[in-house]
Enzyme design. Sequence first.
Site: not given
Ligand SMILES: NC(=O)c1ccc[n+]([C@@H]2O[C@H](COP(=O)([O-])OP(=O)(O)OC[C@H]3O[C@@H](n4cnc5c(N)ncnc54)[C@H](O)[C@@H]3O)[C@@H](O)[C@H]2O)c1
Length: 369
Positions: A136, A200, A86, A101, A164, A160, A134
């Site tokens: 993005e 951030l 992510s 992934t 997605k 990234y 996302t």
């Molecule tokens: N953080 C943001 O601001 C944001 C905003 C919009 C959408 N998203 C989306 O939300 C989702 C979660 O984001 P986040 O910020 O919690 O991400 P994060 O990186 O904190 O968490 C990702 C989780 O996925 C697990 N993971 C990674 N690869 C894996 C795999 N191959 N098999 C199983 N588990 C796996 C990791 O161990 C982790 O626990 C993502 O899909 C991201 O694209 C995030």
Amino acid sequence: MRNLLVTGGAGFIGANFVQYWLQRGVEGQLTVLDALTYAGNRSSLASVESDSRFSFVHGDICTPGLAESLLRERRIDTIVHFAAESHVDRSISGPDAFVTTNVIGTHELLKAARTVWLQEQAVEGPVRFHHVSTDEVYGTLAPDDPAFHEATPYAPNSPYAASKAASDHLVRAYHHTFGLPITTTNCSNNYGPFHFPEKLIPLVIVNILDGKPLPVYGDGRQVRDWLFVRDHARAIEVVLERGRVGEVYNVGGRNEWANIDIVKLVCALVDERLAADASLAARFSASPASRGAAAESLITYVTDRKGHDRRYAIDATKIESELGFIPEETFETGIRKTVDWFLSNEAWWRAVMDGSYLRWLETNYAPSV
Ligand SMILES: NC(=O)c1ccc[n+]([C@@H]2O[C@H](COP(=O)([O-])OP(=O)(O)OC[C@H]3O[C@@H](n4cnc5c(N)ncnc54)[C@H](O)[C@@H]3O)[C@@H](O)[C@H]2O)c1
């Protein structure tokens, strides 16, 4: 009642979603499937470990057959798919894991859902594949451009965002081609408890507390639309309950901030909290506030990220008008809760900041020349 499979449930948003879902007291089992990469922390799930509805499977979504057997054996009718690589910066230094992934892993889950739910019909009642994506994927906006809406053409700029976007297209295709009941949410930037301190807002909080530089990319005028993470969890719940199958919903906070303004706001809030509480100032003795200085003195401008998108903003009209979803938290309340959470949970963020993470920070936030 639903039996959920939550992929990536040990990550930032996934862990907040799992806690939110179980606190609501719904019946049914909830299985987390997570590979526990650098971003996954089992400790983020400590508050639900003893819940009889909760179980944890340490595994990779890319493993052929794994999701399929979980769906079948646990009679799972709902997948909420968070698991992803992510972090945009990591996708620039090492894109392969993002394709593996985010694209192949998502496809493994879609294949499993199609096999067990549609071909074997092994699970009774309505089923749903909810894909968490996302803003993005829509690319970048000029200052006066209208915000992203669901029909905005995709224009991903980072590896990234591209990975997605590819996963979004596969989810859409499995609905149109095979009739898989899907929903997708495209959400803006989240902030809140359990946020990994390489992003951030948590990075700024923990670096102030440790008296370390606050790295700000380029001129710091990149604009993001921020949503409190629990509101994201609520939005997903609303889409699961009332969203129309096959639809995409944009989720945002109508809350645009330039990065540098966020950094200054967090500086002011941490200074305020440490000035008001002598025990905090003593505990975080390296922080500027504990010696009467301002946290803003730590701001350090660093070389901008390659291809850094200038502005993201979400038009959330569809989820607001169709499903009645409105965020509960304002930025003023949410950011205070976030700062307080990091002040109260030092053990959590110290534990997740191990050596490999620190080395990564050093190579990615180079001082500007
Ligand atoms: N953080 C943001 O601001 C944001 C905003 C919009 C959408 N998203 C989306 O939300 C989702 C979660 O984001 P986040 O910020 O919690 O991400 P994060 O990186 O904190 O968490 C990702 C989780 O996925 C697990 N993971 C990674 N690869 C894996 C795999 N191959 N098999 C199983 N588990 C796996 C990791 O161990 C982790 O626990 C993502 O899909 C991201 O694209 C995030």
